[in-house]
Every structure is written in structure tokens, then in C-alpha cells.
Write a protein that holds these residues in place. Structure first.
Motif, mmCIF file in Angstrom:
data_model
loop_
_atom_site.group_PDB
_atom_site.id
_atom_site.type_symbol
_atom_site.label_atom_id
_atom_site.label_comp_id
_atom_site.label_asym_id
_atom_site.label_seq_id
_atom_site.Cartn_x
_atom_site.Cartn_y
_atom_site.Cartn_z
ATOM 1 N N ASP A 193 -49.436 106.687 64.082
ATOM 2 C CA ASP A 193 -50.275 107.506 63.846
ATOM 3 C C ASP A 193 -51.721 107.186 64.037
ATOM 4 O O ASP A 193 -51.874 106.136 63.555
ATOM 5 C CB ASP A 193 -49.877 108.193 62.257
ATOM 6 N N LEU A 194 -52.373 108.061 64.760
ATOM 7 C CA LEU A 194 -53.776 107.618 64.843
ATOM 8 C C LEU A 194 -54.875 109.137 65.027
ATOM 9 O O LEU A 194 -54.203 109.986 65.325
ATOM 10 C CB LEU A 194 -53.869 106.734 66.065
ATOM 11 N N CYS A 195 -56.075 108.503 64.853
ATOM 12 C CA CYS A 195 -56.990 109.649 65.084
ATOM 13 C C CYS A 195 -58.384 109.076 65.769
ATOM 14 O O CYS A 195 -58.414 109.497 66.981
ATOM 15 C CB CYS A 195 -57.364 110.223 63.636
ATOM 16 N N SER A 196 -59.055 108.208 65.271
ATOM 17 C CA SER A 196 -60.451 107.878 65.980
ATOM 18 C C SER A 196 -60.101 106.943 67.271
ATOM 19 O O SER A 196 -60.983 106.940 68.144
ATOM 20 C CB SER A 196 -61.227 106.945 64.818
ATOM 21 N N GLY A 197 -59.005 106.493 67.024
ATOM 22 C CA GLY A 197 -58.543 105.510 68.547
ATOM 23 C C GLY A 197 -58.626 106.308 69.683
ATOM 24 O O GLY A 197 -58.602 105.812 70.749
ATOM 25 N N LEU A 198 -58.427 107.721 69.562
ATOM 26 C CA LEU A 198 -58.234 108.502 70.765
ATOM 27 C C LEU A 198 -59.177 109.436 70.990
ATOM 28 O O LEU A 198 -59.248 110.479 71.627
ATOM 29 C CB LEU A 198 -56.899 109.338 70.489
ATOM 30 N N ARG A 199 -60.402 109.187 70.151
ATOM 31 C CA ARG A 199 -61.745 110.099 70.207
ATOM 32 C C ARG A 199 -63.139 109.671 70.794
ATOM 33 O O ARG A 199 -63.266 108.162 70.873
ATOM 34 C CB ARG A 199 -61.869 110.765 68.960
ATOM 35 N N THR A 200 -63.672 110.429 71.690
ATOM 36 C CA THR A 200 -64.780 110.269 72.082
ATOM 37 C C THR A 200 -65.831 111.330 71.650
ATOM 38 O O THR A 200 -65.684 112.352 71.961
ATOM 39 C CB THR A 200 -65.002 110.092 73.655
ATOM 40 N N ASP A 201 -67.165 110.738 71.060
ATOM 41 C CA ASP A 201 -68.016 111.777 70.353
ATOM 42 C C ASP A 201 -67.250 112.722 69.655
ATOM 43 O O ASP A 201 -67.739 114.022 69.726
ATOM 44 C CB ASP A 201 -68.723 112.461 71.383
ATOM 45 N N GLY A 202 -66.534 112.308 68.814
ATOM 46 C CA GLY A 202 -65.765 113.012 67.682
ATOM 47 C C GLY A 202 -64.507 114.084 68.558
ATOM 48 O O GLY A 202 -63.921 114.909 67.801
ATOM 49 N N HIS A 203 -64.362 114.185 69.846
ATOM 50 C CA HIS A 203 -63.337 114.823 70.380
ATOM 51 C C HIS A 203 -62.067 114.193 70.965
ATOM 52 O O HIS A 203 -62.410 112.912 71.395
ATOM 53 C CB HIS A 203 -64.135 115.677 71.525
ATOM 54 N N LEU A 204 -60.959 114.551 71.022
ATOM 55 C CA LEU A 204 -59.949 114.157 71.616
ATOM 56 C C LEU A 204 -60.092 114.007 72.957
ATOM 57 O O LEU A 204 -60.467 114.804 73.790
ATOM 58 C CB LEU A 204 -58.488 114.908 71.401
ATOM 59 N N ASP A 205 -60.028 112.559 73.467
ATOM 60 C CA ASP A 205 -60.158 112.233 74.920
ATOM 61 C C ASP A 205 -58.883 112.230 75.505
ATOM 62 O O ASP A 205 -57.936 111.402 75.134
ATOM 63 C CB ASP A 205 -61.244 110.748 74.624
ATOM 64 N N PRO A 206 -58.727 113.014 76.808
ATOM 65 C CA PRO A 206 -57.730 113.033 77.436
ATOM 66 C C PRO A 206 -57.218 111.877 78.233
ATOM 67 O O PRO A 206 -55.932 111.153 78.142
ATOM 68 C CB PRO A 206 -57.741 114.256 78.368
ATOM 69 N N ALA A 207 -58.365 111.023 78.551
ATOM 70 C CA ALA A 207 -57.814 109.738 79.070
ATOM 71 C C ALA A 207 -57.489 108.617 78.283
ATOM 72 O O ALA A 207 -56.500 108.042 78.547
ATOM 73 C CB ALA A 207 -59.247 109.087 79.964
ATOM 74 N N LYS A 208 -57.947 108.668 77.095
ATOM 75 C CA LYS A 208 -57.414 107.808 75.856
ATOM 76 C C LYS A 208 -56.162 108.270 75.467
ATOM 77 O O LYS A 208 -55.142 107.333 75.060
ATOM 78 C CB LYS A 208 -58.454 107.646 74.853
ATOM 79 N N LEU A 209 -55.992 109.333 75.337
ATOM 80 C CA LEU A 209 -54.775 109.875 74.978
ATOM 81 C C LEU A 209 -53.509 109.488 75.816
ATOM 82 O O LEU A 209 -52.416 109.112 75.612
ATOM 83 C CB LEU A 209 -54.791 111.531 74.726
ATOM 84 N N ALA A 210 -54.046 109.834 77.195
ATOM 85 C CA ALA A 210 -52.748 109.466 78.184
ATOM 86 C C ALA A 210 -52.543 107.815 78.209
ATOM 87 O O ALA A 210 -51.465 107.407 78.408
ATOM 88 C CB ALA A 210 -53.454 109.911 79.628
#
Length: 220
Positions: A193-210
Motif C-alpha cells: 500500500d502506498l501514496c507518496s512514493g508514486l506522486r510528483t508535485d502531489g499528483h499520481l505520476d504515471p511513470a512511477k506507477l508503471a
């Protein structure tokens, strides 16, 4: 053969973020309601607007800081999620009451791993919950942290928790694409389960998510 590690993407703040997470293969989405601290907090109105857009096969988690069963049940009813995540250590009797008030709703109890004493919480809650979630908050003190810290905790304690628990265990706290494989190998959780590790400038980052989903698939 080890079962596939599930992924819960937390701090969902819009229908677009929900769509991105589902398309990437998320098994569950987390919606953070009012909290004393932490990122990703959204209004109940946003939650109940986004939840209907989530496919039935994907679980929706309401993160609530309420600690009494009637308040929690009312909160879940207002947001219409399929699961409730109790982010603080509460009286087990409240879980008994919740089971009567909302029998169709799954209950996940967060355990904040501050030391080996976290293991003592297994017999306290195990008979009353559907799953545990291990996080890195500090519920005591004047500045209460109930999640979203971006910090890892002692994964040796978490691994022992998983071994002893008869319930599924999610691991949270400081996870990201770079440490997902290590987390799976060391802790062997049911899910991450995670939140901040997938975000850039507060938004869900598709590249980090992938990248995270790829790391989980390869490690599972």
C-alpha cells in the motif's frame, strides 16, 4: 507457488487518478478522509463522487480517523466504499459493533509499527478484522501521525507479524518503485500500500506507477 502480491494505491483524489491506478492493475484504491496530518486528504463529497467510477472488481477503501462504531458506520455509508480502513488503534469492542452495523463492509485495522510490541496487537484484533495494514505512524503524542509519513519501519517486525497473523497483511510506509521488490522478499505481505512514493508535485505520476507495478510483478 506464492500467490500474487496485491497492490493498493492510496490518496486517490479524482476520477482520473482512479482510472490511472485501475488501468495500471491496482487491486484496491484508498481514499483519505479527514486526518490530523498526512497527505492526500480529500472531502467526503469527492470520495462519494469518485467511488461509483471504480470497477466492481477493485476494492475501495475509506481511511477514517473515527474511533467509535456508529461514527465509522455513518462515515462509510456517506462515502459508499466497500472497505473501511481504521487508521488508529481502537477498542476491539468497536469492531464487534461495526460487524453488526455494517456486516457487508470489510474492516482493515492499521497497526503502527513502532517496535516489537506491534506483535501484541495480533491477538487483540485478529478475531475481529478482515485484514491488517502495517504502517509507520505515531498515533500517540501531541502531533498524531496516522499514516502517510513516507517513512519505512522495521521490516523485521513486519515479517514476523506476517508469519504470526492468520489474516492477510498489507505493508505500507515509505514504499516506492526502488524498494518494492525488497519489501516483498523480506516481509512477504499479502499486499503493498502506498501514496507518496508514486506522486510528483502531489499528483499520481504515471511513470512511477508503471515502474512500481512492474517491480511488483517481477518480484511476485
Amino acid at each position: 507457488m506464492r500467490s500474487r502480491v496485491r497492490v493498493k494505491i492510496c490518496c486517490i483524489s479524482s476520477a482520473e487518478e482512479a482510472r490511472l491506478a485501475v488501468a495500471a492493475g491496482a487491486d484496491a484504491l484508498g481514499f483519505v478522509a479527514a486526518m490530523p496530518s498526512g497527505p492526500g486528504i480529500v472531502s467526503d463529497e469527492v470520495i462519494r463522487t469518485v467511488v461509483p467510477s471504480v470497477p466492481p472488481a477493485v476494492s475501495t477503501f475509506l481511511l477514517t480517523s473515527f474511533s467509535r462504531a456508529p461514527d465509522i458506520a455513518a462515515h462509510v455509508a456517506a462515502c459508499a466504499t466497500s472497505t473501511v480502513q481504521i487508521v488508529d488503534h481502537i477498542d476491539p469492542a468497536e469492531h464487534v459493533a461495526m460487524a453488526a452495523l455494517m456486516p457487508a463492509i470489510r474492516r482493515v485495522q492499521v497497526i503502527h509499527v513502532q517496535g516489537i510490541e506491534a506483535l501484541d496487537m495480533i491477538p487483540v484484533y485478529e478475531a475481529h478484522v478482515d485484514a491488517f495494514l502495517l504502517d509507520s505512524g505515531k498515533p500517540g503524542g501531541t502531533m498524531r501521525e496516522l499514516g502517510g509519513t513516507g517513512r519505512t519501519h522495521d521490516w523485521d517486525v513486519s515479517a514476523e507479524f506476517v508469519r504470526r497473523s492468520g489474516r492477510p497483511v498489507f505493508l505500507a510506509g515509505g514504499l516506492n518503485p526502488d524498494n518494492a521488490a525488497e519489501a516483498i522478499q523480506r516481509v512477504k505481505p499479502f499486499g503493498l500500500d502506498l501514496c507518496s512514493g508514486l506522486r510528483t508535485d502531489g499528483h499520481l505520476d504515471p511513470a512511477k506507477l508503471a515502474a512500481f507495478m512492474r517491480a511488483v510483478r517481477e518480484a511476485s
